[in-house]
Design a protein around this motif. Structure first.
Motif, PDB file in Angstrom:
ATOM      1  N   THR A  45     -17.807 -27.259-113.276  1.00 34.64           N
ATOM      2  CA  THR A  45     -17.654 -26.755-114.639  1.00 34.64           C
ATOM      3  C   THR A  45     -17.626 -27.915-115.625  1.00 34.64           C
ATOM      4  N   ALA A  46     -17.560 -27.604-116.901  1.00 37.14           N
ATOM      5  CA  ALA A  46     -17.457 -28.585-117.983  1.00 37.14           C
ATOM      6  C   ALA A  46     -18.576 -29.612-117.917  1.00 37.14           C
ATOM      7  N   LEU A  47     -19.817 -29.139-117.730  1.00 30.72           N
ATOM      8  CA  LEU A  47     -20.962 -30.039-117.704  1.00 30.72           C
ATOM      9  C   LEU A  47     -21.206 -30.578-119.105  1.00 30.72           C
ATOM     10  N   SER A  48     -21.350 -31.898-119.219  1.00 29.26           N
ATOM     11  CA  SER A  48     -21.505 -32.540-120.520  1.00 29.26           C
ATOM     12  C   SER A  48     -22.487 -33.695-120.408  1.00 29.26           C
ATOM     13  N   VAL A  49     -23.516 -33.685-121.251  1.00 34.45           N
ATOM     14  CA  VAL A  49     -24.550 -34.713-121.223  1.00 34.45           C
ATOM     15  C   VAL A  49     -24.252 -35.747-122.308  1.00 34.45           C
ATOM     16  N   SER A  50     -24.429 -37.013-121.977  1.00 34.33           N
ATOM     17  CA  SER A  50     -24.172 -38.099-122.929  1.00 34.33           C
ATOM     18  C   SER A  50     -25.110 -37.993-124.130  1.00 34.33           C
ATOM     19  N   PRO A  51     -24.742 -38.573-125.272  1.00 36.10           N
ATOM     20  CA  PRO A  51     -25.555 -38.455-126.487  1.00 36.10           C
ATOM     21  C   PRO A  51     -26.998 -38.932-126.318  1.00 36.10           C
ATOM     22  N   ASN A  52     -27.222 -39.918-125.424  1.00 39.77           N
ATOM     23  CA  ASN A  52     -28.590 -40.397-125.213  1.00 39.77           C
ATOM     24  C   ASN A  52     -29.340 -39.601-124.155  1.00 39.77           C
ATOM     25  N   ASN A  53     -28.719 -38.512-123.688  1.00 44.59           N
ATOM     26  CA  ASN A  53     -29.340 -37.570-122.745  1.00 44.59           C
ATOM     27  C   ASN A  53     -29.578 -38.147-121.354  1.00 44.59           C
ATOM     28  N   LYS A  54     -28.909 -39.242-120.991  1.00 45.36           N
ATOM     29  CA  LYS A  54     -29.218 -39.921-119.734  1.00 45.36           C
ATOM     30  C   LYS A  54     -28.170 -39.722-118.638  1.00 45.36           C
ATOM     31  N   ILE A  55     -26.964 -39.247-118.977  1.00 44.91           N
ATOM     32  CA  ILE A  55     -25.882 -39.165-117.991  1.00 44.91           C
ATOM     33  C   ILE A  55     -25.218 -37.794-118.080  1.00 44.91           C
ATOM     34  N   LEU A  56     -24.972 -37.215-116.926  1.00 41.81           N
ATOM     35  CA  LEU A  56     -24.258 -35.944-116.855  1.00 41.81           C
ATOM     36  C   LEU A  56     -22.856 -36.183-116.327  1.00 41.81           C
ATOM     37  N   ALA A  57     -21.861 -35.662-117.024  1.00 43.72           N
ATOM     38  CA  ALA A  57     -20.483 -35.625-116.519  1.00 43.72           C
ATOM     39  C   ALA A  57     -20.149 -34.182-116.186  1.00 43.72           C
ATOM     40  N   PHE A  58     -19.447 -33.970-115.080  1.00 44.60           N
ATOM     41  CA  PHE A  58     -19.006 -32.627-114.739  1.00 44.60           C
ATOM     42  C   PHE A  58     -17.735 -32.716-113.906  1.00 44.60           C
ATOM     43  N   ALA A  59     -17.012 -31.601-113.831  1.00 46.43           N
ATOM     44  CA  ALA A  59     -15.754 -31.542-113.089  1.00 46.43           C
ATOM     45  C   ALA A  59     -15.921 -30.591-111.918  1.00 46.43           C
ATOM     46  N   GLU A  60     -15.441 -30.990-110.742  1.00 44.42           N
ATOM     47  CA  GLU A  60     -15.559 -30.130-109.567  1.00 44.42           C
ATOM     48  C   GLU A  60     -14.190 -29.908-108.926  1.00 44.42           C
ATOM     49  N   ASP A  61     -14.026 -28.686-108.395  1.00 44.68           N
ATOM     50  CA  ASP A  61     -12.815 -28.285-107.675  1.00 44.68           C
ATOM     51  C   ASP A  61     -13.265 -27.748-106.326  1.00 44.68           C
ATOM     52  N   THR A  62     -12.737 -28.312-105.255  1.00 44.27           N
ATOM     53  CA  THR A  62     -13.144 -27.896-103.913  1.00 44.27           C
ATOM     54  C   THR A  62     -12.020 -27.186-103.162  1.00 44.27           C
ATOM     55  N   LEU A  63     -10.928 -26.881-103.862  1.00 45.61           N
ATOM     56  CA  LEU A  63      -9.782 -26.248-103.212  1.00 45.61           C
ATOM     57  C   LEU A  63      -9.360 -24.940-103.859  1.00 45.61           C
ATOM     58  N   SER A  64      -9.793 -24.701-105.094  1.00 44.62           N
ATOM     59  CA  SER A  64      -9.366 -23.538-105.879  1.00 44.62           C
ATOM     60  C   SER A  64      -7.933 -23.684-106.358  1.00 44.62           C
ATOM     61  N   ARG A  65      -7.496 -24.916-106.511  1.00 42.57           N
ATOM     62  CA  ARG A  65      -6.143 -25.194-107.004  1.00 42.57           C
ATOM     63  C   ARG A  65      -6.187 -25.629-108.464  1.00 42.57           C
ATOM     64  N   ARG A  66      -7.395 -25.638-109.048  1.00 41.67           N
ATOM     65  CA  ARG A  66      -7.615 -26.079-110.424  1.00 41.67           C
ATOM     66  C   ARG A  66      -7.228 -27.543-110.626  1.00 41.67           C
ATOM     67  N   ILE A  67      -7.399 -28.317-109.564  1.00 43.75           N
ATOM     68  CA  ILE A  67      -7.260 -29.767-109.650  1.00 43.75           C
ATOM     69  C   ILE A  67      -8.673 -30.333-109.495  1.00 43.75           C
ATOM     70  N   TYR A  68      -9.200 -30.889-110.568  1.00 39.89           N
ATOM     71  CA  TYR A  68     -10.607 -31.267-110.620  1.00 39.89           C
ATOM     72  C   TYR A  68     -10.809 -32.769-110.447  1.00 39.89           C
ATOM     73  N   THR A  69     -12.036 -33.125-110.076  1.00 43.05           N
ATOM     74  CA  THR A  69     -12.492 -34.512-110.049  1.00 43.05           C
ATOM     75  C   THR A  69     -13.707 -34.622-110.960  1.00 43.05           C
ATOM     76  N   VAL A  70     -13.688 -35.585-111.877  1.00 43.88           N
ATOM     77  CA  VAL A  70     -14.839 -35.818-112.742  1.00 43.88           C
ATOM     78  C   VAL A  70     -15.836 -36.701-112.008  1.00 43.88           C
ATOM     79  N   ARG A  71     -17.100 -36.275-112.028  1.00 46.55           N
ATOM     80  CA  ARG A  71     -18.177 -37.055-111.428  1.00 46.55           C
ATOM     81  C   ARG A  71     -19.263 -37.283-112.477  1.00 46.55           C
TER      82      ARG A  71
END
Length: 723
Positions: free
Chosen positions: A170-196
């Motif tokens: 969730t929370a997919l966000s592209v950098s202003p220069n359109n070159k990098i994607l940031a997103f948050a992932e949860d692999t447990l369903s505990r709503r504790i995310y990791t930004v990648r």
């Protein structure tokens, strides 16, 4: 996951007759195995000189215990009990297995397998997501400048989800220069995310990974700096905002904001104008914002206006000023504006005044237009105002009961407003509305595979009279020809907390109810905001009882008006709506044949006394703080777990998730155990625990519908509906 089934829980010889003997029903088992019995181990909880006895406190496990490779005795006993309840539910529902599969196939069969969202334009690209047939997750894509351009895959969520029983990106966000994607992932369903982070030019993932965060963040305009929110590792509350430089160690990240008051949620986002990074801090009654020029990411955030008691507001940047939606001296909110270099409240000027009968829910800002989202008489309205001329008009929706709202509108310099529209009979449409010409361009109508004819169904609005004389709106839908003589089964849904309003929108899933003769209704009870902010204020804290009595009075109204009868009335609610279910079955159990309580918040006092549990401190202004005796005494009157009594209850289906961070699994598990030990009837009492998921249930596009098929089958079983 440990999956042991202890002998002390096996009921293999003792049988009990099922209820409802006057009705021949092939789905109801004629006999049931003995239900699991949770051992009673009394824990005494004393406060304000009053002692509560909790016989099932032992069910509580820590996250570490749940995932332990070598579980201790308590962990083993708790997990064994949950597995035993699941096995018991399977036994009770055995005769519906074919029906559950048929319902699942039917529901999933209405969903277009290779569906695609309507593209929206942002910063030079058209963005959309699409589903590939047989896949559980979307593929997120974009095309440069034109929809005729080559497709670029930003993130194939099916690929990153591989190997995970649960996955959320969730929370997919592209950098202003359109070159990098940031997103948050949860692999447990505990709503504790990791930004990648993903390099969109090479397709490679950066080594930068930021664990233990809330989803959402903001890119600075240098395309290297990303602001994110970390969680408290015990309470899981959002606590600190950090500045990360891509390509550097997270150990070098700089904390830019620390919220020390645990009653606030915090986060960071970017203004639509792209000029500001904005930090928000939000509690039930208060808001606070800090702003920073996005071109100066190493600068210092400054307060928008000093924090004050009982003031909620939101901000939107436009040209050289900010718009503010505020409840300062305006219970239903009003619109103000202020220069961007003088944002303290003393500089605010009124744009739209407060109205007693209209709730101002929010705004969308465009170069030439301001779109105001309003609510009146439990319905949405979209008001279009020209920024320069101040000419205004409303969009006409043309139905008695509907839902409409602003959709994806990231572009600033456009005359097109994208909004969605639906009703209880009409599938969702995505519409581009030209605010100048007042013309509509329907970009997409939700496809119901196999066909759907809205004209075959009837939707209406009714008003129940609550016991204090208040008129409560009810939205209803049923298939034309359904008898309205009290013989029809009816499912009444409600939530009634946090000011959240359940809107009367379309559901293709719900057709499986309507086509089998059910009436579906939504009770817009107090605790939501269907009728304005006062509606919310009158359904929380020391007025929370209104939520429960409103629902009961709506139930009685539907019975009196012959939409249904107590033999055919079903209640459903989830989370805080599950609290509602727990309260109404204690108060007026005879009104309902069956109740479905989804992830129910039922152990109110114990949870609100424990500040280590997620959400507790954030919600003292919603429920009250039981450390205050007046609040404790009031909560004690309705807390479902504390008010279970020796009486007959309706048939009950309870659902929960082992990794639920919002309503811990032990609340519904304890509630079920106390009900089973106390109630005086032979009605069904079953619980399904998803051992791999949390508050929202299973992840994926289709997997969640297995839970829906179980819930529908439960009601159909009680109604004798076999097909």
């Amino acid at each position: 996951m440990i999956n042991l089934f202890p002998l002390w829980l096996l009921g293999i010889l003792i049988l009990s007759a099922c209820s409802n003997p006057t009705k021949t029903n092939p789905l109801l088992p004629s006999h049931l195995p003995e239900a699991p019995v949770a051992p009673r181990e009394d824990t005494l909880i004393t406060i304000h000189g009053h002692t509560r006895t909790d016989p099932y406190f032992w069910m509580r496990l820590s996250d570490a215990q749940k995932n332990s490779a070598a579980p201790d005795v308590q962990t083993r006993k708790t997990l064994d009990y949950l597995h035993a309840e699941n096995a018991y539910t399977d036994s009770v529902m055995q005769n519906t297995q074919d029906l559950q599969q048929k319902l699942f196939d039917e529901i999933v069969g209405r969903i277009k397998k290779d569906d695609e969202s309507v593209p929206y334009f942002s910063n030079g690209y058209w963005y959309y997501s699409r589903y590939e047939e047989g896949m559980e997750y979307p593929v997120v894509c974009r095309k440069k400048e034109s929809l005729e351009s080559a497709e670029e895959i930003l993130l194939n969520i099916n690929e990153v989800a591989k190997g995970h029983a649960y996955y959320s990106a969730t929370a997919l966000s592209v950098s202003p220069n359109n070159k990098i994607l940031a997103f948050a992932e949860d692999t447990l369903s505990r709503r504790i995310y990791t930004v990648r982070f993903k390099n969109l030019e090479t397709g490679e993932f950066y080594k930068d990974e930021i664990p233990n965060v809330s989803p959402g963040g903001a890119w600075a305009n240098d395309n290297r700096t990303y602001f994110y929110t970390s969680k408290n590792k015990v309470s899981l509350l959002s606590e600190k905002i950090w500045r990360h430089k891509l390509g550097t160690s997270t150990k070098a990240d700089v904390m830019v904001y620390h919220e020390k008051d645990p009653s606030y949620y915090i986060g960071a986002y970017k203004s639509k104008s792209d000029k500001y990074i904005i930090i928000y801090a939000q509690s039930t009654l208060n808001s606070a914002y800090h702003i920073l020029n996005a071109n100066e990411p190493s600068g210092t955030f400054k307060p928008f206006t000093p924090r004050s008691a009982a003031h909620e507001y939101s901000i939107n940047h436009f040209e050289d000023k900010f718009y503010i939606v505020t409840n300062h001296k305006a219970q239903n909110f009003r619109l103000m504006e202020t220069p961007e270099n003088a944002t303290a409240m003393e500089n605010w000027k009124e744009v739209i005044p407060h109205r007693e009968d209209v709730l101002l829910e929010g705004i969308d800002v465009f170069k030439n237009y301001l779109v105001v989202s309003e609510r009146k008489n439990a319905l949405n309205h979209l008001r279009i105002i020209h920024q320069k001329t101040k000419d205004e008009h409303y969009i006409d929706f043309g139905e008695e009961v509907y839902v409409a709202g602003s959709s994806a509108n990231p572009e600033f310099d456009t005359e097109l407003l994208r909004y969605t529209y639906s009703s209880l009979t009409t599938p969702y449409s995505t519409i581009d509305y030209n605010m100048t010409t007042k013309t509509k361009d329907i970009k997409k109508v939700q496809e119901v595979v196999g066909g759907h004819k809205p004209e075959e169904y009837h939707a209406e609005r009714q008003w129940a009279i609550a016991r204090d004389g208040t008129k409560i709106p009810i939205s209803l839908v049923y298939k034309k020809g359904t008898p309205l003589d009290g013989s029809a089964p009816l499912l009444l849904y409600a939530y009634g907390s946090y000011g959240n309003t359940i809107n009367p929108g379309f559901s293709s899933t719900r057709l499986s109810l309507l086509n089998r003769g059910f009436v579906f209704a939504i009770a817009h009870i107090r605790g939501g905001q269907a009728m304005g902010r006062q509606w919310y204020d009158d359904g929380k804290m020391m007025k929370k009882m209104n939520t429960f009595t409103d629902y009961i009075d709506c139930s009685q109204f539907l019975i009196d008006e012959k939409y249904t009868s107590p033999q055919h009335l079903y209640a459903m609610g989830g989370s805080a709506g599950g609290l509602l279910m727990g309260a109404i079955v204690n108060m007026e159990p005879q009104l309902y044949n069956g109740v479905i309580a989804q992830v129910p918040f039922v152990d109110v006092i114990s949870t609100m006394l424990d500040e280590t549990i997620p959400l507790t401190t954030n919600e003292f202004d919603e429920w009250g703080n039981p450390k205050n005796k007046a609040a404790y005494d009031y909560m004690l009157k309705y807390s479902p777990y504390d008010n279970v009594k020796a009486q007959e209850y309706p048939h009950l289906l309870i659902t929960t998730g082992l990794f639920d961070s919002q309503v811990q699994y032990w609340e519904p598990a304890k509630w079920l155990a106390r009900l089973r030990a106390t109630k005086t009837d032979d009605n069904l009492l079953i619980m399904r625990t998803n051992m791999e998921a949390g508050h929202g249930g299973a992840s994926g596009r289709f997997e969640p519908y297995k839970a829906v098929a179980l819930e529908y089958s439960f009601m159909f079983m009680l109604e004798g509906i076999a097909e």
